[in-house]
Design a protein around this motif. Structure first.
Motif, PDB file in Angstrom:
ATOM      1  N   ALA A 151       1.015  -1.309   0.298  1.00  0.00           N
ATOM      2  CA  ALA A 151       0.086   0.001  -0.097  1.00  0.00           C
ATOM      3  C   ALA A 151       1.081   1.499   0.138  1.00  0.00           C
ATOM      4  O   ALA A 151       0.870   2.137  -0.428  1.00  0.00           O
ATOM      5  CB  ALA A 151      -1.006  -0.326   0.827  1.00  0.00           C
ATOM      6  N   ALA A 152       1.663   1.354   0.319  1.00  0.00           N
ATOM      7  CA  ALA A 152       3.084   2.177   1.089  1.00  0.00           C
ATOM      8  C   ALA A 152       3.649   2.340  -0.472  1.00  0.00           C
ATOM      9  O   ALA A 152       3.250   4.282  -0.731  1.00  0.00           O
ATOM     10  CB  ALA A 152       3.939   2.578   2.137  1.00  0.00           C
ATOM     11  N   LEU A 153       3.527   1.754  -0.987  1.00  0.00           N
ATOM     12  CA  LEU A 153       4.854   2.033  -1.691  1.00  0.00           C
ATOM     13  C   LEU A 153       4.484   1.396  -3.901  1.00  0.00           C
ATOM     14  O   LEU A 153       4.810   1.784  -4.539  1.00  0.00           O
ATOM     15  CB  LEU A 153       6.063   1.197  -1.829  1.00  0.00           C
ATOM     16  CG  LEU A 153       6.818   1.229  -0.951  1.00  0.00           C
ATOM     17  CD1 LEU A 153       8.482  -0.292  -0.268  1.00  0.00           C
ATOM     18  CD2 LEU A 153       7.780   1.901  -0.662  1.00  0.00           C
ATOM     19  N   LYS A 154       2.478   1.193  -3.441  1.00  0.00           N
ATOM     20  CA  LYS A 154       2.391   1.176  -5.032  1.00  0.00           C
ATOM     21  C   LYS A 154       2.915  -0.157  -5.230  1.00  0.00           C
ATOM     22  O   LYS A 154       2.726   0.541  -6.942  1.00  0.00           O
ATOM     23  CB  LYS A 154       1.880   2.120  -5.815  1.00  0.00           C
ATOM     24  CG  LYS A 154       1.117   3.396  -4.658  1.00  0.00           C
ATOM     25  CD  LYS A 154       0.704   4.440  -5.327  1.00  0.00           C
ATOM     26  CE  LYS A 154      -0.612   4.065  -6.638  1.00  0.00           C
ATOM     27  NZ  LYS A 154      -0.339   5.588  -7.429  1.00  0.00           N
ATOM     28  N   THR A 155       3.035  -1.062  -4.859  1.00  0.00           N
ATOM     29  CA  THR A 155       4.564  -1.789  -5.672  1.00  0.00           C
ATOM     30  C   THR A 155       3.933  -3.621  -5.161  1.00  0.00           C
ATOM     31  O   THR A 155       3.496  -3.298  -4.092  1.00  0.00           O
ATOM     32  CB  THR A 155       5.439  -1.613  -5.504  1.00  0.00           C
ATOM     33  OG1 THR A 155       6.205  -0.412  -5.528  1.00  0.00           O
ATOM     34  CG2 THR A 155       6.735  -3.412  -5.985  1.00  0.00           C
ATOM     35  N   ASP A 156       3.332  -4.196  -6.132  1.00  0.00           N
ATOM     36  CA  ASP A 156       3.167  -5.798  -5.627  1.00  0.00           C
ATOM     37  C   ASP A 156       3.918  -6.462  -5.110  1.00  0.00           C
ATOM     38  O   ASP A 156       5.660  -6.495  -4.978  1.00  0.00           O
ATOM     39  CB  ASP A 156       2.748  -6.417  -6.855  1.00  0.00           C
ATOM     40  CG  ASP A 156       4.007  -6.879  -8.256  1.00  0.00           C
ATOM     41  OD1 ASP A 156       4.871  -8.188  -7.739  1.00  0.00           O
ATOM     42  OD2 ASP A 156       4.379  -6.117  -8.362  1.00  0.00           O
ATOM     43  N   ARG A 157       4.043  -7.156  -3.954  1.00  0.00           N
ATOM     44  CA  ARG A 157       5.035  -7.898  -3.648  1.00  0.00           C
ATOM     45  C   ARG A 157       5.857  -8.653  -4.218  1.00  0.00           C
ATOM     46  O   ARG A 157       7.387  -8.726  -3.225  1.00  0.00           O
ATOM     47  CB  ARG A 157       3.630  -9.159  -2.103  1.00  0.00           C
ATOM     48  CG  ARG A 157       5.539  -9.844  -1.498  1.00  0.00           C
ATOM     49  CD  ARG A 157       4.506 -11.276  -0.368  1.00  0.00           C
ATOM     50  NE  ARG A 157       4.445 -12.054   0.688  1.00  0.00           N
ATOM     51  CZ  ARG A 157       4.427 -12.876   1.204  1.00  0.00           C
ATOM     52  NH1 ARG A 157       2.899 -12.579   1.504  1.00  0.00           N
ATOM     53  NH2 ARG A 157       5.672 -13.088   1.858  1.00  0.00           N
ATOM     54  N   GLY A 158       5.744  -9.743  -5.057  1.00  0.00           N
ATOM     55  CA  GLY A 158       6.792  -9.810  -6.021  1.00  0.00           C
ATOM     56  C   GLY A 158       8.037  -8.981  -5.936  1.00  0.00           C
ATOM     57  O   GLY A 158       8.936  -9.264  -5.615  1.00  0.00           O
ATOM     58  N   ARG A 159       7.550  -8.056  -6.283  1.00  0.00           N
ATOM     59  CA  ARG A 159       8.464  -6.721  -6.874  1.00  0.00           C
ATOM     60  C   ARG A 159       9.543  -6.727  -5.270  1.00  0.00           C
ATOM     61  O   ARG A 159      10.162  -6.218  -5.408  1.00  0.00           O
ATOM     62  CB  ARG A 159       8.738  -5.810  -7.520  1.00  0.00           C
ATOM     63  CG  ARG A 159       7.602  -6.455  -8.620  1.00  0.00           C
ATOM     64  CD  ARG A 159       7.299  -4.994  -9.672  1.00  0.00           C
ATOM     65  NE  ARG A 159       8.857  -3.956  -9.952  1.00  0.00           N
ATOM     66  CZ  ARG A 159       8.377  -3.025  -9.945  1.00  0.00           C
ATOM     67  NH1 ARG A 159       7.471  -2.255 -10.969  1.00  0.00           N
ATOM     68  NH2 ARG A 159       9.273  -2.282 -10.707  1.00  0.00           N
ATOM     69  N   LEU A 160       8.614  -6.601  -4.728  1.00  0.00           N
ATOM     70  CA  LEU A 160       9.105  -6.097  -2.920  1.00  0.00           C
ATOM     71  C   LEU A 160      10.178  -7.030  -2.407  1.00  0.00           C
ATOM     72  O   LEU A 160      11.074  -6.711  -2.264  1.00  0.00           O
ATOM     73  CB  LEU A 160       7.971  -5.446  -2.135  1.00  0.00           C
ATOM     74  CG  LEU A 160       7.143  -4.736  -2.230  1.00  0.00           C
ATOM     75  CD1 LEU A 160       5.656  -4.704  -1.201  1.00  0.00           C
ATOM     76  CD2 LEU A 160       7.974  -3.350  -2.307  1.00  0.00           C
ATOM     77  N   GLU A 161       9.390  -8.311  -2.439  1.00  0.00           N
ATOM     78  CA  GLU A 161      10.471  -9.056  -1.959  1.00  0.00           C
ATOM     79  C   GLU A 161      12.322  -9.954  -3.155  1.00  0.00           C
ATOM     80  O   GLU A 161      12.557  -9.019  -2.509  1.00  0.00           O
ATOM     81  CB  GLU A 161       9.773 -10.691  -2.595  1.00  0.00           C
ATOM     82  CG  GLU A 161       9.175 -10.733  -1.373  1.00  0.00           C
ATOM     83  CD  GLU A 161       8.342 -11.929  -1.189  1.00  0.00           C
ATOM     84  OE1 GLU A 161       7.996 -13.292  -2.692  1.00  0.00           O
ATOM     85  OE2 GLU A 161       7.835 -12.475  -0.635  1.00  0.00           O
ATOM     86  N   ARG A 162      11.926  -9.257  -4.167  1.00  0.00           N
ATOM     87  CA  ARG A 162      12.729  -8.888  -5.079  1.00  0.00           C
ATOM     88  C   ARG A 162      14.193  -8.127  -4.649  1.00  0.00           C
ATOM     89  O   ARG A 162      15.141  -8.802  -4.311  1.00  0.00           O
ATOM     90  CB  ARG A 162      12.539  -8.868  -6.346  1.00  0.00           C
ATOM     91  CG  ARG A 162      13.845  -8.636  -7.040  1.00  0.00           C
ATOM     92  CD  ARG A 162      13.920  -8.540  -9.227  1.00  0.00           C
ATOM     93  NE  ARG A 162      15.113  -8.771  -9.952  1.00  0.00           N
ATOM     94  CZ  ARG A 162      15.476  -7.492 -10.311  1.00  0.00           C
ATOM     95  NH1 ARG A 162      14.993  -6.468  -9.605  1.00  0.00           N
ATOM     96  NH2 ARG A 162      16.217  -7.845 -10.772  1.00  0.00           N
ATOM     97  N   ILE A 163      13.554  -7.083  -4.233  1.00  0.00           N
ATOM     98  CA  ILE A 163      14.386  -5.964  -3.723  1.00  0.00           C
ATOM     99  C   ILE A 163      14.919  -6.000  -2.393  1.00  0.00           C
ATOM    100  O   ILE A 163      16.321  -6.460  -1.388  1.00  0.00           O
ATOM    101  CB  ILE A 163      13.514  -4.925  -3.341  1.00  0.00           C
ATOM    102  CG1 ILE A 163      13.759  -4.155  -5.146  1.00  0.00           C
ATOM    103  CG2 ILE A 163      14.503  -2.937  -3.388  1.00  0.00           C
ATOM    104  CD1 ILE A 163      12.802  -2.791  -4.841  1.00  0.00           C
ATOM    105  N   PHE A 164      14.037  -6.339  -1.032  1.00  0.00           N
ATOM    106  CA  PHE A 164      14.237  -6.574   0.173  1.00  0.00           C
ATOM    107  C   PHE A 164      14.830  -8.057   0.522  1.00  0.00           C
ATOM    108  O   PHE A 164      15.267  -7.686   1.561  1.00  0.00           O
ATOM    109  CB  PHE A 164      13.312  -6.024   0.458  1.00  0.00           C
ATOM    110  CG  PHE A 164      12.870  -5.090   0.788  1.00  0.00           C
ATOM    111  CD1 PHE A 164      13.560  -3.179   0.447  1.00  0.00           C
ATOM    112  CD2 PHE A 164      11.076  -4.485   0.637  1.00  0.00           C
ATOM    113  CE1 PHE A 164      13.419  -2.924   1.028  1.00  0.00           C
ATOM    114  CE2 PHE A 164      11.113  -3.193   0.224  1.00  0.00           C
ATOM    115  CZ  PHE A 164      11.630  -2.109   0.820  1.00  0.00           C
ATOM    116  N   LYS A 165      14.661  -9.102  -0.387  1.00  0.00           N
ATOM    117  CA  LYS A 165      16.280 -10.230   0.051  1.00  0.00           C
ATOM    118  C   LYS A 165      17.046 -10.651  -0.592  1.00  0.00           C
ATOM    119  O   LYS A 165      17.735 -10.938  -1.019  1.00  0.00           O
ATOM    120  CB  LYS A 165      14.694 -11.482  -0.674  1.00  0.00           C
ATOM    121  CG  LYS A 165      13.193 -11.270   1.031  1.00  0.00           C
ATOM    122  CD  LYS A 165      12.243 -12.716  -0.168  1.00  0.00           C
ATOM    123  CE  LYS A 165      11.625 -13.525   1.238  1.00  0.00           C
ATOM    124  NZ  LYS A 165      10.931 -13.898   0.978  1.00  0.00           N
TER     125      LYS A 165
END
Length: 546
Positions: free
Chosen positions: A292-306
């Motif tokens: 919600a905060a970054l307006k980005t789906d979980r898949g792309r978030l996991e790729r960055i933060f993992k």
């Protein structure tokens, strides 16, 4: 009747238990009481955090109690050993063992230096064995000295590390004046990037070696400053920063002094990117909230933060060039936020003013609060002493400032005069010097000393006379963060302008019980200022003391 007896016995047992509990409460360690009180009064703590804090207080109390009991047992065992071997001269035995170790060392100069250390350590007059035993334990029990093992790696990769010195109060209650101050050291290999971080602490950094750049992000602003050896720079609490080592061959080495803003003496680093040595703080949030905060789906978030990049990583030459185009420190107009216009525009260099003390035996550079807005409200002096090999700085003392001294390069030792604790009679692992034996009353002193090498940290409280001596093999470079420094005066005890030499003639005679001329002959003979030939250099050059 039997029932009455059992009932009376139960009442008696219960009364004894209540009495024991009452005594335990009455005798509760004062430090434990203070710790528990602070937990209960800490703003922002919920009930669970208060309970955890109280538990930590209790654990620390019992840990210290066990340490004291172990020390007591150790003393008893040493006394027993001394009784069994009273016919053997322990100093001579240890001197022989030490000289045998020297024989196994390679190189004539190294072997000779080793022999001198052995003789200094164990050759004493009869009846001085106890002093030898005390010196053997001096570094382990010295509350004012921290060695390399006291630095804990908070970030470490193959390309560098960030190490933090343990809390000063963990070693001794004598250092509780430094409870809210911490020290850290950054080391980064050539052409590396130190990932973005923010700290819940204000800090001042000193560039001890190398050249790099630091970028700070504050609200809508981003500023990059070049760094070189001797630069001093302040970073406000909560400011995101990242650094690069621009040099292709030399390591970047930075020393930091920090003032935590949350809990006294405790600070945390918050890593936005994370990696194999430190997790990203973003991963503490739920994926739903981040989406919600970054307006980005979980898949792309996991790729960055993992991703497992690490806190210090290798960078390409092109990346270093792009990141390292900063403003030069100490030049130009305008103030660096949060400082007003007219203050420093960035880092300032401690070498720019030139040395405040200088002769053949050393140089002293310093930056005082009046020299920079960055130091003023922190009440901090930053100084750097380069002591020529075989020479010494002092003895002298500071009127107000406590010195946190970090050895940057070289080897040597220091000696400091410390008041003996009259209430306990304890020497706390110090070496008791001649003339410090307790008489009928009055203050007595003991000498505390330690060998120094790279990364050694030693503390010199205000008012404590101290001298630092460089080894015969190399210069000794010591960085000092001098805290509580507003209005501080450095009082020399030898050489030009020493305190005793400035006294009235009558004061000298009344204080020392000899003619003033004799006092002047002693305290007026040394014509150098602050830096002098060291003890061995004096002997080697054949100086006469008559």
């Amino acid at each position: 009747m039997a029932v009455k007896v059992r009932f009376s016995l139960a009442v008696l047992v219960f009364s004894l238990l209540a009495l024991c509990v009452g005594i335990a409460k009455a005798n509760k360690d004062p430090e434990l009481k203070v710790c528990e009180h602070q937990c209960k009064e800490q703003l922002g703590y919920d009930e669970r955090e208060v309970e955890k804090c109280l538990g930590d207080c209790t654990k620390e109390h019992f840990r210290r109690k066990e340490e004291r009991e172990r020390e007591t047992r150790g003393t008893e065992e040493e006394d027993d050993h001394e009784w069994r071997s009273f016919t053997v001269d322990p100093a001579k035995k240890k001197l022989g063992q030490c000289l045998e170790e020297c024989q196994r060392q390679g190189g004539g100069e190294q072997k000779s230096l080793c022999r001198l250390r052995c003789q200094d350590k164990y050759e004493r007059e009869p009846g001085r064995e106890e002093e030898g035993n005390m010196k053997e334990k001096e570094e382990e029990g010295n509350p004012y000295v921290f060695e390399d093992r006291h630095l804990k790696s908070e970030v470490e990769t193959e390309h560098g590390r960030v190490r933090v010195l343990e809390k000063f109060t963990k070693k001794s209650k004598l250092l509780r004046g430094l409870e809210n101050i911490r020290v850290a050291i950054i080391e980064a290999n050539p052409q590396t990037f130190i990932a973005p971080t923010h700290l819940d602490a204000v800090f001042v950094l000193f560039v001890a070696k190398g050249r790099g750049a630091i970028t700070l992000i504050h609200e809508k602003d981003k500023q990059t400053f070049n760094l070189e050896r001797g630069d001093v720079f302040r970073v406000p609490a909560g400011t995101t920063f990242y650094m690069v080592n621009k040099d292709e061959n030399e390591k970047l080495r930075v020393a930091k002094i920090l003032w935590p803003v949350n809990l006294p003496g405790n600070f945390k680093a918050f890593h936005g990117a994370g990696g194999e040595d430190a997790q990203s703080f973003f991963r503490a949030f739920s994926w739903e909230l981040l989406e919600a905060a970054l307006k980005t789906d979980r898949g792309r978030l996991e790729r960055i933060f993992k991703q497992q990049q690490g806190g210090i990583v290798k960078a390409s030459k092109e990346q270093i060039q792009a990141l390292g185009h900063g403003e030069e420190g100490g030049h130009g107009g305008g103030g660096l936020w949060p400082f007003p216009t007219g203050g420093s525009s960035g880092p300032f260099n401690i070498f720019d003013k030139g040395p405040v003390k200088r002769n053949n035996y050393g140089q002293l550079f310093e930056a005082k609060p009046k020299d920079s807005e960055q130091l003023r409200d922190l009440d901090l002096i930053v100084s750097l002493a380069n002591i020529t090999r075989g020479s010494m700085a002092g003895p002298y003392y500071n009127s107000k400032a406590t010195m946190i001294s970090i050895v940057l390069e070289g080897e040597g030792y220091f000696e400091m005069a410390c008041p003996r604790d009259s209430s306990s009679g304890s020497s706390m692992g110090y070496i008791e010097s001649e003339g410090s034996r307790r008489g009928k009353g009055g203050q007595t002193y003991q000498r505390t000393s330690s060998r120094l090498s790279r990364s050694s940290v030693f503390i010199v409280p205000a008012g404590h006379p101290v001298a630092t001596v460089a080894s015969e093999n190399s210069n000794l470079e010591v960085l000092c963060f001098e805290v509580y420094a507003k209005g501080n005066v450095r009082y020399p005890l030898a050489g030009k302008w020493n305190v005793i030499g400035e006294m009235d003639r009558e004061a000298k005679e009344l204080a020392y019980g000899v003619p003033a001329k004799e006092v002047d002959q002693i305290f007026g003979k040394q014509q150098e200022e602050f830096f002098f030939p060291g003890p061995r250099r004096q002997r080697r050059e054949g100086r006469a003391y008559a």
